[in-house]
Design a protein around this motif. Structure first.
Motif, PDB file in Angstrom:
ATOM      1  N   SER A  86       0.822  -1.211   0.000  1.00 10.75           N
ATOM      2  CA  SER A  86       0.000   0.000   0.000  1.00 10.75           C
ATOM      3  C   SER A  86       0.851   1.254   0.000  1.00 10.75           C
ATOM      4  CB  SER A  86      -0.910   0.018   1.238  1.00 10.75           C
ATOM      5  OG  SER A  86      -1.775  -1.078   1.239  1.00 10.75           O
ATOM      6  N   LEU A  87       0.246   2.319  -0.496  1.00 10.70           N
ATOM      7  CA  LEU A  87       0.841   3.647  -0.513  1.00 10.70           C
ATOM      8  C   LEU A  87      -0.065   4.561   0.292  1.00 10.70           C
ATOM      9  CD1 LEU A  87       2.931   5.680  -1.788  1.00 10.70           C
ATOM     10  CD2 LEU A  87       1.255   6.016  -3.618  1.00 10.70           C
ATOM     11  N   TYR A  88       0.526   5.309   1.232  1.00  9.55           N
ATOM     12  CA  TYR A  88      -0.235   6.266   2.034  1.00  9.55           C
ATOM     13  C   TYR A  88       0.013   7.651   1.460  1.00  9.55           C
ATOM     14  CZ  TYR A  88      -1.924   8.773   6.200  1.00  9.55           C
ATOM     15  OH  TYR A  88      -2.609   9.594   7.062  1.00  9.55           O
ATOM     16  N   VAL A  89      -1.072   8.342   1.135  1.00 12.49           N
ATOM     17  CA  VAL A  89      -0.996   9.669   0.522  1.00 12.49           C
ATOM     18  C   VAL A  89      -1.796  10.642   1.378  1.00 12.49           C
ATOM     19  CG1 VAL A  89      -1.503  11.029  -1.551  1.00 12.49           C
ATOM     20  CG2 VAL A  89      -0.924   8.597  -1.778  1.00 12.49           C
ATOM     21  N   VAL A  90      -1.206  11.798   1.651  1.00 17.16           N
ATOM     22  CA  VAL A  90      -1.945  12.878   2.305  1.00 17.16           C
ATOM     23  C   VAL A  90      -1.820  14.123   1.436  1.00 17.16           C
ATOM     24  CG1 VAL A  90      -1.777  12.043   4.681  1.00 17.16           C
ATOM     25  CG2 VAL A  90       0.027  13.490   3.777  1.00 17.16           C
ATOM     26  N   ALA A  91      -2.891  14.889   1.404  1.00  9.91           N
ATOM     27  CA  ALA A  91      -2.921  16.116   0.605  1.00  9.91           C
ATOM     28  C   ALA A  91      -3.820  17.127   1.295  1.00  9.91           C
ATOM     29  CB  ALA A  91      -3.436  15.815  -0.798  1.00  9.91           C
ATOM     30  N   THR A  92      -3.646  18.388   0.940  1.00 10.55           N
ATOM     31  CA  THR A  92      -4.495  19.442   1.493  1.00 10.55           C
ATOM     32  C   THR A  92      -5.328  20.127   0.416  1.00 10.55           C
ATOM     33  OG1 THR A  92      -2.591  20.934   1.373  1.00 10.55           O
ATOM     34  CG2 THR A  92      -3.067  19.922   3.512  1.00 10.55           C
ATOM     35  N   ASP A  93      -5.029  19.872  -0.838  1.00  4.91           N
ATOM     36  CA  ASP A  93      -5.808  20.456  -1.933  1.00  4.91           C
ATOM     37  C   ASP A  93      -7.105  19.661  -2.087  1.00  4.91           C
ATOM     38  OD1 ASP A  93      -6.949  21.151  -4.413  1.00  4.91           O
ATOM     39  OD2 ASP A  93      -4.991  21.595  -5.276  1.00  4.91           O
ATOM     40  N   PRO A  94      -8.271  20.321  -1.969  1.00  7.12           N
ATOM     41  CA  PRO A  94      -9.553  19.604  -2.075  1.00  7.12           C
ATOM     42  C   PRO A  94      -9.723  18.850  -3.398  1.00  7.12           C
ATOM     43  CG  PRO A  94      -9.908  21.869  -1.367  1.00  7.12           C
ATOM     44  CD  PRO A  94      -8.458  21.744  -1.713  1.00  7.12           C
ATOM     45  N   ASN A  95      -9.090  19.318  -4.466  1.00  9.78           N
ATOM     46  CA  ASN A  95      -9.183  18.632  -5.748  1.00  9.78           C
ATOM     47  C   ASN A  95      -8.520  17.257  -5.718  1.00  9.78           C
ATOM     48  OD1 ASN A  95     -10.566  20.740  -7.075  1.00  9.78           O
ATOM     49  ND2 ASN A  95      -8.631  21.830  -7.346  1.00  9.78           N
ATOM     50  N   SER A  96      -7.624  17.043  -4.768  1.00  8.58           N
ATOM     51  CA  SER A  96      -6.937  15.758  -4.664  1.00  8.58           C
ATOM     52  C   SER A  96      -7.907  14.614  -4.413  1.00  8.58           C
ATOM     53  CB  SER A  96      -5.903  15.793  -3.534  1.00  8.58           C
ATOM     54  OG  SER A  96      -4.928  16.751  -3.811  1.00  8.58           O
ATOM     55  N   GLN A  97      -8.948  14.885  -3.657  1.00  6.21           N
ATOM     56  CA  GLN A  97      -9.901  13.818  -3.355  1.00  6.21           C
ATOM     57  C   GLN A  97     -10.557  13.300  -4.634  1.00  6.21           C
ATOM     58  OE1 GLN A  97     -13.148  14.664  -0.607  1.00  6.21           O
ATOM     59  NE2 GLN A  97     -12.832  12.611   0.231  1.00  6.21           N
ATOM     60  N   ALA A  98     -11.013  14.199  -5.476  1.00  5.37           N
ATOM     61  CA  ALA A  98     -11.635  13.783  -6.739  1.00  5.37           C
ATOM     62  C   ALA A  98     -10.606  13.164  -7.677  1.00  5.37           C
ATOM     63  CB  ALA A  98     -12.308  14.985  -7.406  1.00  5.37           C
ATOM     64  N   ASP A  99      -9.412  13.758  -7.750  1.00  6.52           N
ATOM     65  CA  ASP A  99      -8.380  13.267  -8.666  1.00  6.52           C
ATOM     66  C   ASP A  99      -7.933  11.852  -8.311  1.00  6.52           C
ATOM     67  OD1 ASP A  99      -8.448  15.720  -9.918  1.00  6.52           O
ATOM     68  OD2 ASP A  99      -6.540  16.424  -9.093  1.00  6.52           O
ATOM     69  N   ILE A 100      -7.604  11.628  -7.056  1.00  2.02           N
ATOM     70  CA  ILE A 100      -7.069  10.325  -6.653  1.00  2.02           C
ATOM     71  C   ILE A 100      -8.160   9.261  -6.687  1.00  2.02           C
ATOM     72  CG2 ILE A 100      -6.044   9.055  -4.709  1.00  2.02           C
ATOM     73  CD1 ILE A 100      -4.370  11.645  -4.192  1.00  2.02           C
ATOM     74  N   THR A 101      -9.368   9.620  -6.291  1.00  7.92           N
ATOM     75  CA  THR A 101     -10.488   8.674  -6.365  1.00  7.92           C
ATOM     76  C   THR A 101     -10.737   8.260  -7.812  1.00  7.92           C
ATOM     77  OG1 THR A 101     -11.486   9.650  -4.400  1.00  7.92           O
ATOM     78  CG2 THR A 101     -12.919   8.324  -5.796  1.00  7.92           C
ATOM     79  N   ALA A 102     -10.768   9.220  -8.729  1.00 11.34           N
ATOM     80  CA  ALA A 102     -10.998   8.924 -10.147  1.00 11.34           C
ATOM     81  C   ALA A 102      -9.847   8.098 -10.727  1.00 11.34           C
ATOM     82  CB  ALA A 102     -11.165  10.220 -10.933  1.00 11.34           C
ATOM     83  N   PHE A 103      -8.628   8.399 -10.342  1.00  7.47           N
ATOM     84  CA  PHE A 103      -7.465   7.646 -10.822  1.00  7.47           C
ATOM     85  C   PHE A 103      -7.556   6.175 -10.408  1.00  7.47           C
ATOM     86  CE2 PHE A 103      -3.065   6.231  -9.783  1.00  7.47           C
ATOM     87  CZ  PHE A 103      -2.607   6.079 -11.078  1.00  7.47           C
ATOM     88  N   CYS A 104      -7.912   5.920  -9.153  1.00 10.17           N
ATOM     89  CA  CYS A 104      -8.050   4.536  -8.680  1.00 10.17           C
ATOM     90  C   CYS A 104      -9.205   3.834  -9.381  1.00 10.17           C
ATOM     91  CB  CYS A 104      -8.237   4.504  -7.168  1.00 10.17           C
ATOM     92  SG  CYS A 104      -6.760   5.017  -6.268  1.00 10.17           S
TER      93      CYS A 104
END
Length: 151
Positions: A86-104
């Protein structure tokens, strides 16, 4: 590396094991960030059967980075992750949630060998009632991505 140097943390219905190849600083950062996530109370008889085990081999700290940098850093870091890790990713940009979810989600629909399961997708917000933040970043987006076999 010996297993004794690996750190095991129980959070969000998962037993999370931090790889010994993570630096001490990375292990400390991950441990403190995981403390922000909610815990689920379990009957002691059910802990072993209700928790899945996650083996975190990589860490992407995207705090303070604007879109699309957290996603790009995630894509690069996933190159070093093998099936079952597994890879643990943390971000503070709200767009990251949509981007990473869509990528997965996209990885699950493609014919590629990399099948990515988004195991943890949590948001922690630690703003106080008066609007000031107790931490450098009040809202943190947490992701744990596991590479699985597409078969």
């Amino acid at each position: 590396m010996p297993a004794a140097s690996e750190l095991v943390i129980e959070r969000v219905s998962h037993s999370i094991q931090l790889s010994a190849n993570l630096t001490d600083a990375q292990q400390n950062d991950i441990a403190s960030l995981l403390e922000l996530l909610p815990t689920e109370s379990h009957n002691s008889d059910n802990i072993a059967t209700s928790q899945s085990e996650l083996n975190i081999k990589g860490f992407v700290d995207g705090r303070g980075l604007a879109c699309p940098m957290p996603l790009l850093k995630t894509k690069v870091a996933l190159r070093d992750i093998t099936v079952g890790e597994s890879l643990y990713v943390v971000a503070t940009d709200p767009n990251s949630q949509a981007d990473i979810t869509a990528f997965c989600r996209q990885s699950q629909q493609s014919q590629s060998a990399d099948y990515l399961e988004l195991v943890v997708n949590e948001v922690t917000d630690h703003s106080s009632a008066d609007g000031t933040s107790l931490q450098r970043f009040a809202t943190i987006y947490h992701f744990i991505i596991t590479k699985t076999d597409s078969n």
